[in-house]
Design an enzyme around this catalytic site. Structure first.
Site, PDB file in Angstrom:
ATOM      1  N   ASN A   1       0.552  -1.042   0.165  1.00  0.00           N
ATOM      2  CA  ASN A   1       0.104  -0.301   0.229  1.00  0.00           C
ATOM      3  C   ASN A   1       0.889   1.343   0.010  1.00  0.00           C
ATOM      4  OD1 ASN A   1      -0.380  -1.654   3.009  1.00  0.00           O
ATOM      5  ND2 ASN A   1      -0.738   0.636   3.373  1.00  0.00           N
ATOM      6  N   ASP A   2       0.053   2.587   0.712  1.00  0.00           N
ATOM      7  CA  ASP A   2       1.590   3.512   0.886  1.00  0.00           C
ATOM      8  C   ASP A   2       2.813   3.249   0.402  1.00  0.00           C
ATOM      9  OD1 ASP A   2      -0.616   3.390   1.962  1.00  0.00           O
ATOM     10  OD2 ASP A   2      -0.224   4.537   3.917  1.00  0.00           O
TER      11      ASP A   2
ATOM     12  N   PHE B   1       4.084   1.030  10.378  1.00  0.00           N
ATOM     13  CA  PHE B   1       3.373   1.812   8.708  1.00  0.00           C
ATOM     14  C   PHE B   1       4.184   2.847   8.741  1.00  0.00           C
ATOM     15  CE2 PHE B   1      -0.768   0.920  10.943  1.00  0.00           C
ATOM     16  CZ  PHE B   1      -0.891  -0.459  11.134  1.00  0.00           C
ATOM     17  N   SER B   2       3.644   3.692   7.799  1.00  0.00           N
ATOM     18  CA  SER B   2       3.914   5.224   7.270  1.00  0.00           C
ATOM     19  C   SER B   2       4.554   5.570   7.548  1.00  0.00           C
ATOM     20  CB  SER B   2       2.883   5.502   5.876  1.00  0.00           C
ATOM     21  OG  SER B   2       2.009   4.854   5.016  1.00  0.00           O
TER      22      SER B   2
ATOM     23  N   TRP C   1      -8.291   0.694  -0.835  1.00  0.00           N
ATOM     24  CA  TRP C   1      -8.782  -0.121   0.239  1.00  0.00           C
ATOM     25  C   TRP C   1     -10.067  -0.150   0.487  1.00  0.00           C
ATOM     26  CZ3 TRP C   1      -5.521  -1.496   3.787  1.00  0.00           C
ATOM     27  CH2 TRP C   1      -4.645  -0.741   3.845  1.00  0.00           C
TER      28      TRP C   1
ATOM     29  N   ARG D   1      -0.563   9.237  13.351  1.00  0.00           N
ATOM     30  CA  ARG D   1       1.475   8.449  12.521  1.00  0.00           C
ATOM     31  C   ARG D   1       1.466   8.862  11.160  1.00  0.00           C
ATOM     32  NH1 ARG D   1      -4.513   5.904  12.367  1.00  0.00           N
ATOM     33  NH2 ARG D   1      -5.506   5.759  10.533  1.00  0.00           N
TER      34      ARG D   1
ATOM     35  N   GLU E   1      -4.983  11.013   7.540  1.00  0.00           N
ATOM     36  CA  GLU E   1      -3.779  10.439   6.744  1.00  0.00           C
ATOM     37  C   GLU E   1      -2.961  10.771   6.188  1.00  0.00           C
ATOM     38  OE1 GLU E   1      -5.740   5.534   7.792  1.00  0.00           O
ATOM     39  OE2 GLU E   1      -5.822   6.278   6.287  1.00  0.00           O
TER      40      GLU E   1
ATOM     41  N   GLN F   1       4.957   0.478   2.221  1.00  0.00           N
ATOM     42  CA  GLN F   1       3.816  -0.555   3.002  1.00  0.00           C
ATOM     43  C   GLN F   1       3.510  -1.957   2.098  1.00  0.00           C
ATOM     44  OE1 GLN F   1       2.412   0.464   6.354  1.00  0.00           O
ATOM     45  NE2 GLN F   1       4.392   1.546   6.224  1.00  0.00           N
TER      46      GLN F   1
HETATM   47  C1  FRU Z   1      -2.934   4.990   4.962  1.00  0.00           C
HETATM   48  C2  FRU Z   1      -2.571   3.924   5.543  1.00  0.00           C
HETATM   49  C3  FRU Z   1      -1.755   4.908   7.035  1.00  0.00           C
HETATM   50  C4  FRU Z   1      -0.532   4.193   7.953  1.00  0.00           C
HETATM   51  C5  FRU Z   1      -1.046   2.462   6.696  1.00  0.00           C
HETATM   52  C6  FRU Z   1      -0.492   1.267   7.257  1.00  0.00           C
HETATM   53  O1  FRU Z   1      -3.829   3.642   3.354  1.00  0.00           O
HETATM   54  O2  FRU Z   1      -3.873   3.105   6.673  1.00  0.00           O
HETATM   55  O3  FRU Z   1      -2.289   5.465   7.643  1.00  0.00           O
HETATM   56  O4  FRU Z   1       0.137   4.124   8.059  1.00  0.00           O
HETATM   57  O5  FRU Z   1      -1.882   3.051   5.082  1.00  0.00           O
HETATM   58  O6  FRU Z   1      -0.433  -0.172   6.121  1.00  0.00           O
END
Ligand code: FRU
Length: 502
Positions: A21-22, A81-82, A303, A164, A220, A38
């Site tokens: 992901n991110d 996480f990110s 998501w 975060r 986020e 991620q």
């Molecule tokens: C955004 C998020 C961030 C988090 C990460 C977790 O897509 O929810 O806020 O750090 O993904 O994988």
């Protein structure tokens, strides 16, 4: 292992296998571009987050590097996480969120840009206590009014569980980090600023900005950038309700243009607007290049969406890098010029009048770049189908009566079936630039004024591009199509593209 590369991108960043992901840690280090993401390497589903890693000399040809971060410590036991990255004194600093009972910010440092050591002082930032934020919180304009009421300090504290995605930058010899959060009552997203002299010791500075009406309940992945002399805050807010054609996805990313006051850390700003009109764009990260350009890469997925590539052992890609520019008071996303270096053979057709569905020589493929210059003034309603096959196609359409442009994937193949649209201002021409890459199409209109990032899952044999007028004619000033070169290593054991016999 990636079982089948029918949908695996040729030039968008994707993981060798597994879930991404991110984008994280997008930066320049020792003259190369680094991008982390991620990553859950053990399955094509989200799981305990690692940081995957790619590197590039030109932002378009990427190489995989070993996983940079794994969740090994108690403060990150539910994932790394990110976060972001910055170079200092020849070292590369990663600042990221440790996900555990609470979320904290942590540091990992590298001398070579490949191997990272976590700081023994982690966590380096914990969510601020209410006493700490009281001062900043009563400062105008962070006190906000809603339905005739002013919100109290109780509602303005920072939620420890949602704290975060630190994004770090340097300004006048000091380091700043913006962190995503929400108020303790969970009603409003907000962006916090911290400051530091050495990237290790941080102090809370301010709640730089907070959501107003329908601007999200949790922010986020915030990013601050300087673009064309202005400050821009980009956020990925949760809980924004659809407004017309905007904010229609489970979550969407947006931007605000304004000015940061570095004395008090307050960001004075305009309203939140949407960054991308497509179905699959979230959590973008920005980096400022040495030449002054501000470049953004987003997570090219959504998501909770159906992701048919999971059946092949992987999930998610990154968008192409986009340069951000401010024009007409809006943020434009322009494919970076380096993308042109991926072009292989190209064809150009000029001055065409289309009255029935038409294919053009050399204009087709599972991947490629399509550039179309439409004479809107003289054209009626039209459509351009991409990845068209016997029984499927992704449609780009224009409706003259309402000036509406749409990208429609209701008949694209497998995967989600929906469409997204935007109303264009009246104009004589429309410039369309589309990047097609096996399971995606990214459509840029009028030099980046509007963008649609859409994942699609057609059959490999659906390679056609068809121009059609709905009832009347379509006048094309020019159409170009380029085959593109590989930008990301292809998964092992996969087969080359099957070409249609012509
Ligand atoms: C955004 C998020 C961030 C988090 C990460 C977790 O897509 O929810 O806020 O750090 O993904 O994988």
């Amino acid at each position: 292992m990636v079982e089948n590369k029918r949908w695996y991108p040729l030039y968008h960043v994707a993981a060798p296998v597994g879930w991404i992901n991110d984008p994280n840690g997008f930066c320049t280090y020792k003259g190369q571009y680094h991008l982390f993401y991620q990553y859950h390497p053990y399955s094509p589903q989200w799981g305990p987050m690692h940081w995957g890693h790619v590197v590039s000399k030109d932002l378009v040809h990427w190489e995989h590097l070993p996983i940079a971060l794994k969740p090994t410590e108690p403060y990150e036991k539910e994932g790394c996480f990110s976060g972001s990255a910055i170079e200092r004194d020849g070292k590369l600093y990663l600042i990221y969120t440790g996900n555990a009972e609470v979320q904290t910010q942590n540091l990992a440092v590298s001398d070579d840009g490949i191997n990272f050591e976590k700081s023994p002082d982690n966590p380096i930032i914990k969510a601020p206590e209410s006493d700490e934020i009281r001062g900043a919180d009563f400062r105008d304009p962070t006190v906000w009014e809603h339905d005739g009421k002013f919100y109290s300090v109780i509602a303005s504290k920072v939620h420890g569980g949602d704290f975060r995605d630190p994004k770090v930058w340097e300004h006048d010899g000091k380091y700043y980090a913006v962190i995503g959060s929400k108020t303790t009552d969970g009603s409003h997203g907000q962006a916090l600023i911290y400051e530091s002299d050495d990237l290790k010791n941080w102090t809370f500075k301010s709640i730089a900005a907070r959501a107003k009406e329908n601007e999200g309940t949790m922010w986020e992945c915030p990013n601050f950038a300087k673009i064309g002399g202005q400050d821009v805050l980009i956020i990925s807010p949760m809980g924004v309700n659809p407004v017309g054609n905007k904010f229609l996805n489970a979550v969407d990313s947006g931007y605000m243009i304004g000015k940061i006051n570095y004395k008090d850390g307050i960001f004075t700003r305009g309203a939140l607007d949407l960054l991308d009109y497509g179905t699959d764009f979230y959590a973008p990260q920005l980096t400022q290049l040495a030449d002054g350009r501000c470049v953004m890469i987003g997570w090219f997925a959504m998501w909770f969406a159906d992701m048919p590539e999971q059946a092949d052992g992987w999930a998610g890609t990154m968008t192409v890098p986009r340069e951000l520019k401010i024009k007409k008071g809006k943020l434009f996303s322009v494919p970076i010029e380096e993308l042109e270096s991926l072009r292989l053979d190209g064809v150009t057709h000029s001055k065409l009048t289309i009255t029935e569905p038409t294919k053009l020589d050399g204009v087709e493929g599972t991947t490629g770049e399509l550039i179309v210059d439409v004479n809107l003034a003289k054209s009626d309603d039209f459509s351009i189908s991409v990845r068209a096959g016997e029984d499927e196609q992704t449609l780009l359409t224009y409706d003259k009566a309402t000036s509406t442009f749409a990208v429609d994937r209701t008949n694209s193949g497998e995967g989600p079936k929906d469409k997204r649209e935007v109303q264009l201002s009246p104009a004589n021409t429309l410039k369309i630039r589309a990047f097609i890459d096996r399971s995606s199409v990214e459509v840029f209109l009028n030099g980046g004024e509007y963008v649609f990032s859409m994942r699609i899952y057609p059959k490999e044999t659906s390679q056609g591009i068809i121009f059609a007028s709905r009832d009347g004619k379509l006048i094309l000033n020019e159409v170009s199509f380029y085959k593109l070169a590989e930008g990301i290593p292809q998964p092992e054991g996969s087969q080359p593209d099957r070409q249609i016999a012509s």
